[in-house]
Scaffold this active site. Structure first.
Site, PDB file in Angstrom:
ATOM      1  N   THR A 157       9.060 -22.791  32.597  1.00  0.00           N
ATOM      2  CA  THR A 157       9.794 -22.426  33.810  1.00  0.00           C
ATOM      3  C   THR A 157      10.717 -23.564  34.244  1.00  0.00           C
ATOM      4  OG1 THR A 157       7.971 -21.002  34.493  1.00  0.00           O
ATOM      5  CG2 THR A 157       9.518 -21.688  36.219  1.00  0.00           C
ATOM      6  N   SER A 201       7.260 -24.443  25.799  1.00  0.00           N
ATOM      7  CA  SER A 201       6.109 -24.551  26.697  1.00  0.00           C
ATOM      8  C   SER A 201       4.860 -24.895  25.881  1.00  0.00           C
ATOM      9  CB  SER A 201       5.921 -23.228  27.436  1.00  0.00           C
ATOM     10  OG  SER A 201       4.726 -23.264  28.175  1.00  0.00           O
ATOM     11  N   CYS A 226       3.331 -11.595  33.195  1.00  0.00           N
ATOM     12  CA  CYS A 226       2.538 -12.774  32.842  1.00  0.00           C
ATOM     13  C   CYS A 226       2.696 -13.861  33.894  1.00  0.00           C
ATOM     14  CB  CYS A 226       2.885 -13.289  31.452  1.00  0.00           C
ATOM     15  SG  CYS A 226       4.588 -13.723  31.238  1.00  0.00           S
ATOM     16  N   GLN A 266       8.475 -18.366  23.651  1.00  0.00           N
ATOM     17  CA  GLN A 266       7.620 -17.494  22.818  1.00  0.00           C
ATOM     18  C   GLN A 266       7.852 -17.704  21.329  1.00  0.00           C
ATOM     19  OE1 GLN A 266       5.110 -15.672  23.771  1.00  0.00           O
ATOM     20  NE2 GLN A 266       5.440 -15.691  25.974  1.00  0.00           N
ATOM     21  N   HIS A 315       1.518 -24.538  26.653  1.00  0.00           N
ATOM     22  CA  HIS A 315       0.306 -23.692  26.633  1.00  0.00           C
ATOM     23  C   HIS A 315       0.453 -22.437  25.781  1.00  0.00           C
ATOM     24  CE1 HIS A 315       1.236 -20.480  29.786  1.00  0.00           C
ATOM     25  NE2 HIS A 315       2.234 -21.304  29.955  1.00  0.00           N
TER      26      HIS A 315
END
Ligand SMILES: Cc1ncc(COP(=O)(O)O)c(C=O)c1O
Length: 385
Positions: free
Chosen positions: A70, A195, A321, A175, A197
């Site tokens: 983000t 990202s 999500c 992704q 995680h």
């Protein structure tokens, strides 16, 4: 439990956790400090920067640590667009909210935001991008792989078009990293979001790749950490874990991709063969290695999720999500789906530790649950399979 929501988050890798522990316990120095503790922390951050860079074949000086996908997206959008007030920013209509929300804000500030349409597969047409580029365009941001339906966009074509017109190109690859081979030197993108995680690293950490020569306005001001672009004492343990996750993702990349693809194709084929009234959404070939997105006609996706959860399967509708409130998927709407196709959707996303037995079990449970839900569906006459 069978965990099939790896696009939402992944299990932290054991080696990642181990790498982080010393920085949560005894090596607690501030990386900006001059003493030994500080130097150790700084060294660990720089090692992690190299590990992240190597995963995408970047130089380590091109990696900016952030608090996750983000923040990376926000930094790219504000960091470029704000340099050119009221300029045009082009994005797609199927982006994650971490792009769409900052775009809305920029729109309110007088920027000219263009949301490119997609076809039934979720693909943006490069010609449409080309036709929308103007002299006044400061930035194009189009995602690498869609988080809901898994479609991979033709990024190379977009980059070529932008290079031709000297427009900065950003891609949200949150992704895609770990599911596709990404070489930023070959790709040519100017900015790319990652990202931690989503690739078996800790939550709350990520990176923005900033190609050498691209200048970004700082979004978070303060002590001048992270090349002055992102101030604030670094989250050392998380950064170290993220670095380790990238190293593992790089070493095992091809093996992971082929394993996830095998499970993806196995379960989607089996579901479609064994359960009537099911369609696979997104592009059949150009899709993320771990994404299975389906519509079960005559079934409500949220009811399906609850039933699956009761039966030990963690899945998702794919549309929420980031928030607890379920809203109709803007991605499926943009792809031209009908209301009942949208409400009947389910996303199964495979991770590096799933196996074939779990796929078989999931299909069996799905068969029963779908049958049960269809028998009480208001559409049961229409979809009497
Ligand atoms: C495509 C995409 N972009 C951005 C994000 C946000 O990433 P983070 O959770 O690290 O802030 C997500 C998370 O689901 C995502 O799927």
């Amino acid at each position: 439990m069978i965990y099939l929501d790896n696009a939402a988050s992944t299990r932290i890798h054991e080696e990642v956790l181990e790498s982080m522990m010393p920085f949560l316990k005894e090596q607690y120095g501030n990386p900006s400090s001059i003493h030994r503790y500080g130097r150790l922390a700084q060294k660990a951050i720089e090692k992690a920067r190299t590990q992240v860079a190597q995963l995408i074949n970047a130089n380590s000086s091109e990696i900016l640590f952030t608090s996750g996908g983000t923040e990376s997206n926000n930094t790219a959008l504000y960091g470029i667009a704000k340099k050119y007030p009221k300029s045009r920013v082009i994005t797609s209509s199927i982006e994650h909210d971490a792009i769409l929300e900052p775009c809305k804000k920029l729109e309110m500030e007088g920027f000219d935001i263009v949301y490119l349409p997609v076809d039934n597969y979720g693909l943006v047409d490069p010609h449409v991008l080309k036709n929308n580029l103007t002299e006044n365009t400061s930035l194009v941001s189009i995602m690498f792989g869609n988080n809901e339906v898994g479609t991979l966009e033709p990024i190379l074509d977009f980059v070529d078009i932008c290079k031709d017109k000297n427009v900065v190109f950003h891609t949200d690859a949150v992704q895609a990293v770990g599911k596709v081979t990404i070489d930023v030197k070959e790709l040519g993108a100017d900015l790319l979001s990652i990202s931690s995680h989503k690739i078996n690293g800790p939550k709350g950490t990520g990176a923005l790749y900033i190609r050498k020569g691209i200048s970004i306005d700082p979004v978070i001001l303060g002590g001048g950490q992270e090349m002055g672009i992102r101030s604030g004492t670094e989250n050392v343990a998380n950064i170290v874990g993220f670095g380790k996750a990238c190293e593992l993702a790089r070493i095992n990349l091809l093996e992971n991709i082929s394993k996830m693809k095998e499970l993806r194709d196995y379960i989607s084929t089996k579901i479609i063969q064994e359960i009537p009234g099911v369609t696979l959404n997104g592009h059949p070939l150009e899709r993320l290695a771990n994404n299975v997105h389906l519509t079960f006609l005559g079934v409500n996706g949220e009811d399906l999720l609850i039933k699956l959860d009761e039966n030990g399967i963690a899945a998702s509708t794919g549309s929420a999500c980031s928030v607890k409130i379920q809203k109709a998927s803007h991605v499926l709407q943009a792809m031209g789906f009908l209301h009942e196709q949208i409400t009947g959707s389910l996303r199964l996303t495979i991770g590096i530790s799933n196996n074939l037995t779990e796929m078989d079990k999931t299909v069996e449970i799905l068969k029963n649950v779908v049958k049960e839900l269809r028998s009480v569906s208001p559409f049961k006459e229409k979809y009497s399979f």
